[in-house]
Design an enzyme around this catalytic site. Structure first.
Site, PDB file in Angstrom:
ATOM      1  CB  CYS A  74      -0.980   0.039   1.323  1.00  0.00           C
ATOM      2  SG  CYS A  74      -1.912   1.477   1.431  1.00  0.00           S
ATOM      3  CB  CYS A  77       0.175   1.957   4.051  1.00  0.00           C
ATOM      4  SG  CYS A  77      -1.483   1.464   3.787  1.00  0.00           S
TER       5      CYS A  77
END
Length: 316
Positions: A74, A77
Site C-alpha cells: 500500500c 500507507c
C-alpha cells in the site's frame, strides 16, 4: 473523527469480540520487557497481531491507542505511517500506536472491516473510535489526535505510558520542530477546546492569505465536518431524513455522520441517490457537499473513485 461516546458510531461496523475474548499467549519477555516497570511499554510504536491484540485492548483502558491498519503493498500507507509514528512519539506517552499488517492478521482486518487502507482507528477504554481513512497531511493528523485526547479525557482515559529503558532527556538534544504558523496554531488550540467555529475562521483566514496552503485546506474540511456533526444524534438524524427525502439539510447531516463514523460508502450513496432525482437547478449544493467529502476521504481511496465515476455518469 466524530465526538460521540467511544464505539457508539462503529457499533455494527466493527466486531472485536472474538479478538477481545480469545486466550492470550504472550511471548516470553526478554531484556527490557522483562524488567519494564508498571505503566511502561517497550515502545510507543508497536506491531500488533491477531494473537496479541487483547493486550492492546487492555492498554487502551489506560491510554488511547491509535491503530494503523496497513499493508506492504500500500503506497499511501507508506506515506502515512511515518507521520503517525512521528506525531505519536512527540506526544510523549499520551498515545500509543499499534501497527497492524492486514495481510498477516486477517482476523483484525475482518474485525475492523478494513475495506480500504490505510485505515486509522483508535481504542479508548477498549472501545473503537473511527479516525480517518487514507493518507492525510501531518497537520490534520495532529488535529485529529488532539480531538482523540479530548474524547479520551471525557471518558476517563487520561493516563500516560513511559518507554522502558528509554534514555533520559539530553540537554544537548536536537531542537524541537519549528512552531506552527500563527493561524494554524490558533486553529489547533480552538480544536483542543472544542471551539470549531473559531478553528474554521482561522483556517479560512490562512487560506485567504495563502490559497495554496494544503494543510489549512485539509484542516478546514475536517473541522467543518466536526462542527456540523457536533451534538447531532444519528438515530434522530436518520429519522428526519427518512421522513422528508427532499430535505437536503437532513440528508447532508446523515451523510456527514456516516463519514465521521467510517460509513463512507453509505454517505456517498445517499448523496448520489439524492443528486440523481433532483432537477438540474437544485443539484449544485449536493455536488459541492460530495466534492468536500471526497476531499476528506482522499482521492486515492477506491470508494471515492467509484463515487466520482457515478457522479460523472449522472452529470453527463
Amino acid at each position: 473523527m466524530s465526538t460521540p461516546q467511544p464505539g457508539s458510531v462503529l457499533r455494527g461496523a466493527v466486531d472485536l469480540s472474538a479478538l477481545r475474548n480469545r486466550p492470550q499467549t504472550p511471548a516470553a519477555p526478554t531484556g527490557d520487557q522483562a524488567e519494564a516497570p508498571a505503566g511502561a511499554v517497550p515502545s510507543l510504536v508497536m506491531d500488533v497481531t491477531d494473537a496479541t491484540f487483547g493486550q492492546v485492548l487492555e492498554l487502551s483502558r489506560t491510554v488511547p491507542v491509535v491503530v494503523d491498519l496497513w499493508a506492504e503493498w500500500c503506497g499511501p500507507c507508506k506515506q502515512l505511517s511515518p507521520i503517525l509514528e512521528k506525531v505519536v512519539t512527540e506526544l510523549g506517552g499520551r498515545l500509543v500506536l499499534a501497527k497492524v499488517d492486514v495481510d498477516a492478521n486477517p482476523q483484525l482486518a475482518q474485525g475492523f472491516r478494513a475495506q480500504s487502507i490505510p485505515m486509522v482507528v483508535a481504542l479508548v477504554g477498549g472501545q473503537p473510535v473511527p479516525l480517518f481513512t487514507g493518507a492525510v497531511p501531518e497537520q490534520q493528523v495532529r488535529e485529529v489526535f488532539a480531538q482523540l485526547l479530548q474524547l479520551a479525557a471525557q471518558n476517563g482515559v487520561t493516563g500516560t505510558v513511559a518507554v522502558s529503558g528509554a534514555p533520559e532527556a539530553d540537554s544537548d538534544e536536537a531542537p524541537a520542530d519549528p512552531p506552527l504558523p500563527p493561524l494554524h496554531a490558533e486553529a489547533f488550540e480552538a480544536i483542543e477546546s472544542g471551539d470549531y467555529d473559531r478553528a474554521v475562521r482561522a483556517y479560512e483566514q490562512a487560506l485567504a492569505e495563502d490559497p495554496h496552503d494544503a494543510d489549512a485546506r485539509a484542516g478546514l474540511g475536517q473541522v467543518r465536518l466536526l462542527a456540523r456533526v457536533q451534538g447531532a444524534d444519528l438515530q434522530s438524524a436518520r429519522a428526519a431524513a427518512a421522513a422528508d427525502p427532499a430535505d437536503l439539510e437532513a440528508q447532508f447531516l446523515v451523510a456527514d455522520l456516516d463519514v465521521a463514523g467510517g460509513h463512507v460508502e453509505d454517505a456517498f450513496d445517499r448523496l448520489l441517490d439524492v443528486f440523481s432525482v433532483l432537477p438540474e437547478d437544485r443539484r449544485a449544493p449536493v455536488r459541492e457537499r460530495l466534492l468536500e467529502l471526497f476531499g476528506l476521504v482522499g482521492d486515492a481511496d477506491p470508494r471515492v473513485t467509484r463515487a466520482r465515476g457515478r457522479l460523472s455518469s449522472l452529470l453527463f
